[in-house]
Every structure is written in structure tokens, then in C-alpha cells.
Design a protein around this motif. Structure first.
Motif, PDB file in Angstrom:
ATOM      1  N   PHE A  66      49.715 -34.170-107.073  1.00 15.70           N
ATOM      2  CA  PHE A  66      50.553 -34.147-108.461  1.00 15.70           C
ATOM      3  C   PHE A  66      49.323 -33.940-109.465  1.00 15.70           C
ATOM      4  CE2 PHE A  66      54.392 -35.052-106.336  1.00 15.70           C
ATOM      5  CZ  PHE A  66      55.301 -34.318-107.002  1.00 15.70           C
ATOM      6  N   ASN A  67      48.347 -34.616-109.361  1.00 17.01           N
ATOM      7  CA  ASN A  67      47.159 -34.731-110.451  1.00 17.01           C
ATOM      8  C   ASN A  67      46.535 -33.282-110.265  1.00 17.01           C
ATOM      9  OD1 ASN A  67      45.104 -35.500-112.174  1.00 17.01           O
ATOM     10  ND2 ASN A  67      43.714 -35.609-110.365  1.00 17.01           N
ATOM     11  N   HIS A  68      46.182 -32.718-108.905  1.00 16.18           N
ATOM     12  CA  HIS A  68      45.623 -31.329-108.825  1.00 16.18           C
ATOM     13  C   HIS A  68      46.576 -30.350-109.268  1.00 16.18           C
ATOM     14  CE1 HIS A  68      42.046 -33.381-107.492  1.00 16.18           C
ATOM     15  NE2 HIS A  68      42.453 -33.767-106.417  1.00 16.18           N
ATOM     16  N   ALA A  73      45.658 -25.548-116.395  1.00 12.28           N
ATOM     17  CA  ALA A  73      44.617 -24.355-116.423  1.00 12.28           C
ATOM     18  C   ALA A  73      45.362 -23.071-116.798  1.00 12.28           C
ATOM     19  CB  ALA A  73      43.619 -24.604-115.645  1.00 12.28           C
ATOM     20  N   ILE A  74      46.256 -22.726-116.123  1.00 16.31           N
ATOM     21  CA  ILE A  74      46.795 -21.367-116.259  1.00 16.31           C
ATOM     22  C   ILE A  74      47.620 -21.357-117.547  1.00 16.31           C
ATOM     23  CG2 ILE A  74      48.865 -19.847-115.415  1.00 16.31           C
ATOM     24  CD1 ILE A  74      48.268 -21.315-112.540  1.00 16.31           C
ATOM     25  N   VAL A  75      48.385 -22.399-118.059  1.00 12.75           N
ATOM     26  CA  VAL A  75      48.853 -22.149-119.339  1.00 12.75           C
ATOM     27  C   VAL A  75      48.069 -21.945-120.394  1.00 12.75           C
ATOM     28  CG1 VAL A  75      50.413 -23.573-120.988  1.00 12.75           C
ATOM     29  CG2 VAL A  75      51.022 -23.236-118.536  1.00 12.75           C
ATOM     30  N   ALA A  76      46.791 -23.113-120.462  1.00 14.65           N
ATOM     31  CA  ALA A  76      45.745 -23.025-121.482  1.00 14.65           C
ATOM     32  C   ALA A  76      45.138 -21.990-121.493  1.00 14.65           C
ATOM     33  CB  ALA A  76      45.008 -24.343-121.244  1.00 14.65           C
ATOM     34  N   GLY A  77      44.821 -21.321-120.586  1.00 19.78           N
ATOM     35  CA  GLY A  77      44.249 -20.001-120.454  1.00 19.78           C
ATOM     36  C   GLY A  77      45.215 -18.806-120.780  1.00 19.78           C
ATOM     37  N   MET A 129      41.733 -22.161-107.879  1.00 20.53           N
ATOM     38  CA  MET A 129      41.774 -22.069-106.353  1.00 20.53           C
ATOM     39  C   MET A 129      41.335 -23.459-105.912  1.00 20.53           C
ATOM     40  SD  MET A 129      40.034 -18.294-105.848  1.00 20.53           S
ATOM     41  CE  MET A 129      39.721 -18.502-104.059  1.00 20.53           C
ATOM     42  N   ALA A 130      40.247 -23.919-106.298  1.00 17.56           N
ATOM     43  CA  ALA A 130      39.940 -25.468-105.897  1.00 17.56           C
ATOM     44  C   ALA A 130      40.935 -26.289-105.941  1.00 17.56           C
ATOM     45  CB  ALA A 130      38.646 -25.806-106.628  1.00 17.56           C
ATOM     46  N   GLN A 131      41.607 -26.284-107.154  1.00 15.18           N
ATOM     47  CA  GLN A 131      42.754 -27.211-107.350  1.00 15.18           C
ATOM     48  C   GLN A 131      43.946 -27.163-106.665  1.00 15.18           C
ATOM     49  OE1 GLN A 131      42.536 -30.048-109.437  1.00 15.18           O
ATOM     50  NE2 GLN A 131      40.645 -29.475-110.711  1.00 15.18           N
ATOM     51  N   GLY A 132      44.262 -25.812-106.295  1.00 17.68           N
ATOM     52  CA  GLY A 132      45.190 -25.615-105.410  1.00 17.68           C
ATOM     53  C   GLY A 132      45.032 -26.081-104.093  1.00 17.68           C
ATOM     54  N   VAL A 133      43.712 -26.003-103.743  1.00 17.86           N
ATOM     55  CA  VAL A 133      43.441 -26.554-102.197  1.00 17.86           C
ATOM     56  C   VAL A 133      43.517 -28.210-102.299  1.00 17.86           C
ATOM     57  CG1 VAL A 133      41.584 -26.925-100.431  1.00 17.86           C
ATOM     58  CG2 VAL A 133      41.749 -24.811-101.704  1.00 17.86           C
ATOM     59  N   MET A 134      42.908 -28.735-103.353  1.00 18.62           N
ATOM     60  CA  MET A 134      43.187 -30.131-103.401  1.00 18.62           C
ATOM     61  C   MET A 134      44.615 -30.601-103.354  1.00 18.62           C
ATOM     62  SD  MET A 134      40.399 -30.700-106.585  1.00 18.62           S
ATOM     63  CE  MET A 134      39.053 -29.794-106.623  1.00 18.62           C
ATOM     64  N   LEU A 192      35.895 -23.170-102.872  1.00 18.70           N
ATOM     65  CA  LEU A 192      37.134 -23.587-102.091  1.00 18.70           C
ATOM     66  C   LEU A 192      36.746 -24.766-101.240  1.00 18.70           C
ATOM     67  CD1 LEU A 192      38.919 -20.503-100.809  1.00 18.70           C
ATOM     68  CD2 LEU A 192      39.602 -21.900-102.688  1.00 18.70           C
ATOM     69  N   LEU A 193      35.254 -25.037-100.860  1.00 19.61           N
ATOM     70  CA  LEU A 193      34.929 -26.057-100.295  1.00 19.61           C
ATOM     71  C   LEU A 193      34.775 -27.189-101.154  1.00 19.61           C
ATOM     72  CD1 LEU A 193      31.591 -24.600 -98.228  1.00 19.61           C
ATOM     73  CD2 LEU A 193      33.996 -24.941 -97.330  1.00 19.61           C
ATOM     74  N   ASP A 194      34.867 -27.133-102.369  1.00 16.80           N
ATOM     75  CA  ASP A 194      35.020 -28.079-103.506  1.00 16.80           C
ATOM     76  C   ASP A 194      36.287 -28.713-103.499  1.00 16.80           C
ATOM     77  OD1 ASP A 194      33.936 -30.037-105.591  1.00 16.80           O
ATOM     78  OD2 ASP A 194      35.026 -28.724-107.123  1.00 16.80           O
ATOM     79  N   GLY A 195      37.345 -27.878-103.185  1.00 12.66           N
ATOM     80  CA  GLY A 195      38.514 -28.358-103.190  1.00 12.66           C
ATOM     81  C   GLY A 195      38.823 -29.219-102.015  1.00 12.66           C
TER      82      GLY A 195
END
Length: 397
Positions: free
Chosen positions: A123-125, A132-136, A243-248, A295-298
Motif C-alpha cells: 500500500f505504501n508503494h 506521483a500521478i496526482v501531483a504531476g 513504473m518502479a513503484q508499480g512493480v514494488m 524496473l529492476l529497482d522496483g
């Protein structure tokens, strides 16, 4: 909480540059101060959380303070008010992660903690990604000030959300990983007592090494994207983060389940991905490929966020210092991250991006070997086998 605890720091630099017309030096100081304060206050904040039964009140108070700090950023364009507000943000940020972990442990206990932490991190990610989407969108179609008002709204929503947690459901003795007959006491030698445990010491160093290799990568990737395609660099960077947050979101849930069969082998994956990612960044110039590599960071960060907390709980079980140990580890992580950004920037300036990422890869290899060779499996480990602080003092004397 996902976005609130960061105090909108990621957007502050752009706001100060484009709206307030600050110079890069002033912006750099203001952006750095929360991290510096956080390194200093994490251990005492963890100790406070160990000893207090007002954990919900701490979360509510921290959220309201950050809301006020956001208002100061909006209303004041002067250096010192914003500098002080960001120092306060660094102070209040220190309670979020250990408080939530403590409340989680106090509600579900050690046996269910891995599942609960996995859910927390998912839920954090998800929250980070949506924020990030809303702020952007707000920054693009409304104004940068709207991002800070959005953060204030989240602060208030968080304060109300914390009240939904019932105080009677939290076992505060369990929340600090104390034994059944142990009662909270003031212990000025708490940090020393923890770090005289070899297992805790090498684990803390390993966590710092992870971030020493990792922290500088995303900012340097953003700079590299800017050199390749200046016009769309922010878009690529935002896409990489989302994308990374989505993977997380998915990795965090999976990591919590598989860690029940052993923490170390799961965490090893996160360490092994560090040098792989750095080497790829060193030799890739295509912005699409750079974005995809993130994505590897995710995967790595999704594993790290879950398993590190579970390992801290393992190492502190029965000591009554779960949150103090969180504070010590987070301070080490913050120090590693700060050094990473400084050293990474210096190397890139002198020798270029390929050498810079190559250096981070080398640190990643060293950190991986250190973790694999020295950090033990923490599941079912005896956390209470510590060298007594007075014995260490005698030896030093």
C-alpha cells in the motif's frame, strides 16, 4: 502516509527554482537539511517510540506539523523560514516508519509480522505511485502550489485515518519486541548495547552499503536522460518512478510470503540486482531502455523495504529495543545515501557517467559479498545474545 512522510521534497526543488527563482546552492542546502536532521534524530526517535504508548498521537502530530511546513513553503519565499520548515520536516519524518512498524508489531505479533509488513509496503508503494500521478497532473495543469495543498489534504486525511486504529488493539510491550515480563525502562546505553551484538552490527553496515551503492543511481539516471533528451527528461524520470513503484506493489507482497522460508536468500536478490543495474546504466544511453532498466529497482527496493524490517524485528526480538534498532539502521541508511549522492556526483563530474555507475557497481559487489559472507540468517536467531555495555567499556578502557 506514503507521500506525506517525504514532505513533498521531490517537488520542492523544482518549485523553488521555477516559481521562487532560488539559486541552485540555496536549493541544495534546503533539500539536504531534512536528511541531515533525520540521520541525527532517528535513534532517539526510535527510543521514544519504544518507551511511549502515544504512538498514534505521534503520527497525528507529525502529520499536522508537516502540513504547517507545507503552508510555510507556499506563503514564504524567504530562505530562512523555508530552511527551518525543512529542518522540522526532517525531525518529524523520523517517527513515521518506526511508528507504523511498531503499531503493526503491537497488533499482529512476530508470527504475522512478515505478512503485515508486506501489506504495509504494497500500500505504501501504491500510495507513492498514485500521489506521483496526482501531483504531476496538478503541477502540469493547475500550479506547483496545488501540489503542496494536496500534501496538506493528505496530512489531514492521515491524521483521521490513524484514529481508525483502536488503541486497545496495540500491545505496546510487544510493539517494542520486549519479552513478556519486560517493562519499558530508560536506557541511555541502548545504542551501545545493540551495536555490541555482532549480528546487529554487520546487518547495520550491510544496510548502509546497500544505499551507498543505490541512492545515487536514480538522480544520475535522471541527469543522463536530460543530456540525451532535455525536453522529455522529466517525463522519462516520472515514468521510471511510477513504473518502479508499480512493480514494488507486487514484489512487496511476494517478498513477505517467501521470507517465511528464510530472510537472507530473499534479501540477497536485492543486493545482487545493485551491480547489475549500475552496469546497465553505465552502458545504456537510450532513454526508453534506461526507463525500463529502472524496473529492476522496483524489484530490489520492494524486497528491501519488506525484508529489512522483518530482519530488524528478528534481531531485536526479546530486547525491547525494536524501534531503537530501526532508528539506528535508518540513520546508517541515511548516512550511506548521503555519501552516495556526494561521491557519485564527484566521480561523474571528474570522470563521466560510465565511471560513475561503474564505481557504484563496485560498491554494490562489495556490499553483496559483505552481506552474503557476514550477515546471518535472522529467522529464529537468538537476538538477546549481546555483549554487555559495561564489559565493552572495560575493554576500551
Amino acid at each position: 502516509m506514503a507521500d506525506v512522510r517525504d514532505g513533498v521534497g521531490v517537488y520542492l526543488s523544482v518549485f523553488l527554482l521555477t516559481v521562487r527563482d532560488w539559486n541552485p546552492q540555496e536549493i541544495g542546502i534546503v533539500i539536504a537539511i531534512p536528511g541531515i536532521v533525520g540521520i541525527l534524530v532517528q535513534p532517539p526517535a526510535g527510543s521514544l517510540i519504544d518507551h511511549t504508548k502515544y504512538k498514534r498521537l505521534l503520527l497525528i502530530g507529525a502529520s499536522l506539523v508537516i502540513a504547517v511546513c507545507c503552508l510555510i513553503v507556499i506563503w514564504s519565499g524567504e530562505f530562512y523560514p523555508i530552511f527551518i520548515s525543512q529542518a522540522v520536516v526532517g525531525l518529524t519524518q523520523s517517527v513515521y516508519a518506526p511508528c507504523v512498524a511498531a503499531i503493526s508489531l503491537g497488533i499482529v505479533g512476530h508470527a504475522m509480522l512478515s505478512q503485515r509488513i508486506g501489506r504495509n509496503e504494497s500500500f505504501n508503494h501504491l500510495g507513492n505511485m498514485l500521489a506521483a500521478i496526482v501531483a504531476g497532473l496538478l503541477g502540469r495543469f493547475v500550479s506547483y502550489e496545488a501540489i503542496f495543498y494536496f500534501s496538506i489534504f493528505q496530512c489531514v486525511a492521515l491524521a483521521l485515518g490513524v484514529l481508525v486504529i483502536r488503541e486497545k488493539d496495540i500491545d505496546h510491550n510487544l510493539a517494542r519486541a520486549a519479552s513478556d515480563n519486560d517493562q519499558a525502562t530508560d536506557d541511555n546505553s541502548g545504542v551501545l548495547a545493540l551495536l555490541t551484538n555482532r549480528n546487529i552490527l554487520v546487518f547495520t553496515i550491510a544496510m548502509a552499503l546497500f544505499h551507498l551503492a543505490n541512492a545515487a543511481m536514480l538522480p544520475l539516471v535522471g541527469q543522463k536522460m536530460g543530456l540525451v533528451d532535455k525536453q522529455n527528461s522529466s517525463l522519462y524520470l516520472s515514468a521510471a518512478i511510477i513504473m518502479a513503484q508499480g512493480v514494488m506493489v507486487f514484489v512487496a507482497s511476494y517478498a513477505s510470503k517467501v521470507s517465511e522460508n528464510g530472510r537472507k536468500k530473499v534479501m540477497s536478490i536485492a543486493f545482487l540486482l545493485l551491480p547489475v543495474r549500475a552496469i546497465l546504466f553505465a552502458f545504456i544511453d537510450n532513454p526508453y531502455a534506461l526507463t525500463a532498466t529502472q524496473l529492476l529497482d522496483g524489484i530490489g527496493a520492494g524486497i528491501f523495504g519488506v525484508v529489512s524490517i522483518i530482519m530488524i524485528a528478528d534481531l531485536s526480538k526479546g530486547t525491547g529495543r525494536f524501534n531503537l534498532l530501526q532508528g539506528v539502521v535508518y540513520s546508517a541508511i541515511g548516512l550511506g545515501a548521503s555519501i552516495s549522492s556526494i561521491v557519485g556526483g564527484i566521480i561523474v563530474k571528474q570522470y563521466g557517467y560510465a565511471i560513475g555507475f561503474g564505481s557504484l557497481a563496485g560498491i554494490g559487489v562489495f556490499g553483496t559479498l559483505f552481506f552474503l559472507m557476514l550477515v546471518p540468517e535472522t529467522k529464529e536467531i537468538n537476538a538477546t545474545e549481546c555483549v554487555e555495555p559495561d564489559k565493552l567499556k572495560k575493554a576500551l578502557t
